[in-house]
Enzyme design. Structure first.
Site, PDB file in Angstrom:
ATOM      1  N   ARG A 169       0.795  -1.227   0.000  1.00  0.00           N
ATOM      2  CA  ARG A 169       0.000   0.000   0.000  1.00  0.00           C
ATOM      3  C   ARG A 169       0.832   1.284   0.000  1.00  0.00           C
ATOM      4  O   ARG A 169       0.469   2.273   0.631  1.00  0.00           O
ATOM      5  CB  ARG A 169      -0.974   0.009   1.193  1.00  0.00           C
ATOM      6  CG  ARG A 169      -2.003  -1.115   1.166  1.00  0.00           C
ATOM      7  CD  ARG A 169      -2.917  -1.031  -0.043  1.00  0.00           C
ATOM      8  NE  ARG A 169      -3.847  -2.159  -0.043  1.00  0.00           N
ATOM      9  CZ  ARG A 169      -3.619  -3.324  -0.662  1.00  0.00           C
ATOM     10  NH1 ARG A 169      -2.494  -3.493  -1.359  1.00  0.00           N
ATOM     11  NH2 ARG A 169      -4.495  -4.294  -0.619  1.00  0.00           N
ATOM     12  N   CYS A 218     -11.341   0.350   2.622  1.00  0.00           N
ATOM     13  CA  CYS A 218     -10.781  -0.057   3.913  1.00  0.00           C
ATOM     14  C   CYS A 218     -10.253   1.152   4.682  1.00  0.00           C
ATOM     15  O   CYS A 218      -9.569   2.004   4.123  1.00  0.00           O
ATOM     16  CB  CYS A 218      -9.662  -1.069   3.716  1.00  0.00           C
ATOM     17  SG  CYS A 218     -10.233  -2.692   3.169  1.00  0.00           S
ATOM     18  N   GLU A 288      -5.519   3.785   5.849  1.00  0.00           N
ATOM     19  CA  GLU A 288      -5.444   3.582   4.399  1.00  0.00           C
ATOM     20  C   GLU A 288      -6.233   4.679   3.691  1.00  0.00           C
ATOM     21  O   GLU A 288      -5.875   5.105   2.597  1.00  0.00           O
ATOM     22  CB  GLU A 288      -5.984   2.200   4.017  1.00  0.00           C
ATOM     23  CG  GLU A 288      -5.836   1.872   2.556  1.00  0.00           C
ATOM     24  CD  GLU A 288      -6.067   0.396   2.242  1.00  0.00           C
ATOM     25  OE1 GLU A 288      -6.666   0.122   1.184  1.00  0.00           O
ATOM     26  OE2 GLU A 288      -5.649  -0.471   3.034  1.00  0.00           O
TER      27      GLU A 288
END
Length: 295
Positions: A169, A218, A288
Site C-alpha cells: 500500500r 478499507c 489507508e
C-alpha cells in the site's frame, strides 16, 4: 484578498463543496479546483503558483475535513481518461481511468492479470499512489512504467516499477506526486476465462463489503502478520458509532456515513478504533483512507 492564478488552458472552479464530490459525502469547501487540459497545462500550473497544491482522484478513499481544502486542488479529468493497447499484452492508461474500466478493457483485449482491479473503486493515478490491491494482487505486480509530475518543481518524470520501490500500500518515491499515465502488462488468456474471473472478483466483493453504503474502502492497512478487520473485531468495535458515522457490521474495516455524518465524526471514529486496537493488542493501525484538509 485577490489571488493571481497562472494562465492555463484547463478549467478553474471556485468554492467547491466537497461533500457533494466525495464518496463519503462529507467535507467543507475547496478554494480552487483545477482540471488541467494536458500534462503541459499541469506542469505550467505547478511551476507558476505559490499556493499549496493537493490532488484528488475518484475521491473513493478520502475524507475531506469539514474545514475544506485550502489552495488548489487538482483533479485529472476526461483528458486523462484514455486507454489504449500497445500490443504484446501491454496497455497504456491515463491517470483518470477508473481501475474497473482498465480491468474490463484488459479483458476485452484478452489480457489477464488485471482482473483484481475490477473491485477497486479508484483511478489509475490513485491506484499507483497507494499500490492498490486486492485478493493477493496489487498494482506493483502489473505496472511496467509510470509518468508523474512532481508537485514541488512541476517537472514530468518517468519511472519503472522497480524505481517506484513499491511495498504494501505504498511506494518509496520522495516528495509529492500526481501520476498522469502508466503502462500495464498482463498475459494472454481466453476471454471467457477472464470474464469468469472478473465475475468472481465482483461477487466476492459484493458478499463481503458494504457496497451499498457511503464508504471509502478499507479504513486501515493490514499490519504485518495481522488482518486489520480481525483486530478491529476482537477489540469490540463492530458496529461502533460516533454521530452519524459507524463501523460496518458487514466488514468492520469499513467506515459508513449512515446518518449525515460529518468528516469529524468519521475521523474521530477511525481514531477511536485505532486506540481500541492499540490498547488491546499494542498494534498501531495505519490509515489507508487519506485525510485531506486542516483542522
Amino acid at each position: 484578498m485577490l489571488i493571481s492564478l497562472p494562465k492555463v488552458r484547463g478549467i478553474y472552479r471556485y468554492d467547491i463543496l466537497m461533500s457533494k464530490a466525495t464518496w463519503l459525502n462529507v467535507g467543507g469547501r475547496a478554494d480552487i479546483l483545477f482540471k488541467p487540459r494536458d500534462i503541459e497545462d499541469l506542469t505550467c500550473l505547478i511551476k507558476n503558483t505559490e499556493l499549496p497544491v493537493s490532488v484528488i482522484g475518484a475521491t473513493s478513499n478520502i475524507i475531506v475535513r469539514d474545514s475544506g481544502i485550502r489552495g488548489i486542488t487538482v483533479k485529472l479529468g476526461k483528458e486523462f481518461a484514455y486507454i489504449k493497447s500497445k500490443g504484446n499484452n501491454s496497455i497504456v492508461a491515463g491517470g483518470a481511468v477508473l481501475l474497473s474500466n482498465l480491468a474490463h478493457f484488459a479483458g476485452n483485449q484478452q489480457i489477464s492479470g488485471l482482473e483484481f482491479l475490477v473491485g477497486i473503486p479508484g483511478t489509475v493515478g490513485g491506484g499507483i499512489e497507494m499500490n492498490a490491491g486486492a485478493y493477493g494482487s496489487d498494482i506493483a505486480s502489473v505496472v511496467q512504467s509510470i509518468k508523474a509530475v512532481n508537485l514541488e518543481d512541476g517537472n514530468l518524470y518517468e519511472f519503472s516499477s522497480e524505481e517506484m520501490g513499491y511495498f504494501y500500500r505504498g511506494h518509496s518515491l520522495k516528495g509529492n506526486w500526481i501520476f498522469v499515465e502508466a503502462e500495464f502488462k498482463g498475459v494472454n488468456s481466453e476471454y471467457e476465462l477472464i470474464l469468469q474471473r472478473l465475475k468472481e472478483v465482483i461477487e466476492r466483493k459484493n458478499k463481503s463489503q458494504p457496497i451499498r453504503g457511503k464508504t471509502a474502502g478499507c479504513i486501515f492497512k493490514n499490519p504485518k502478520n495481522y488482518r486489520a478487520w480481525e483486530l478491529i473485531d476482537k477489540s469490540g468495535c463492530l458496529g461502533l458509532n460516533i454521530g452519524g458515522a459507524r463501523i460496518s457490521k458487514k466488514h468492520c474495516n469499513f467506515l459508513l456515513n449512515y446518518d449525515n455524518a460529518t468528516a469529524s465524526d468519521l475521523e474521530n471514529l477511525g481514531n477511536k478504533v485505532k486506540d481500541a486496537v492499540k490498547d488491546k493488542f499494542n498494534v498501531e493501525l495505519e490509515w489507508e483512507i487519506r485525510v485531506l484538509g486542516s483542522y
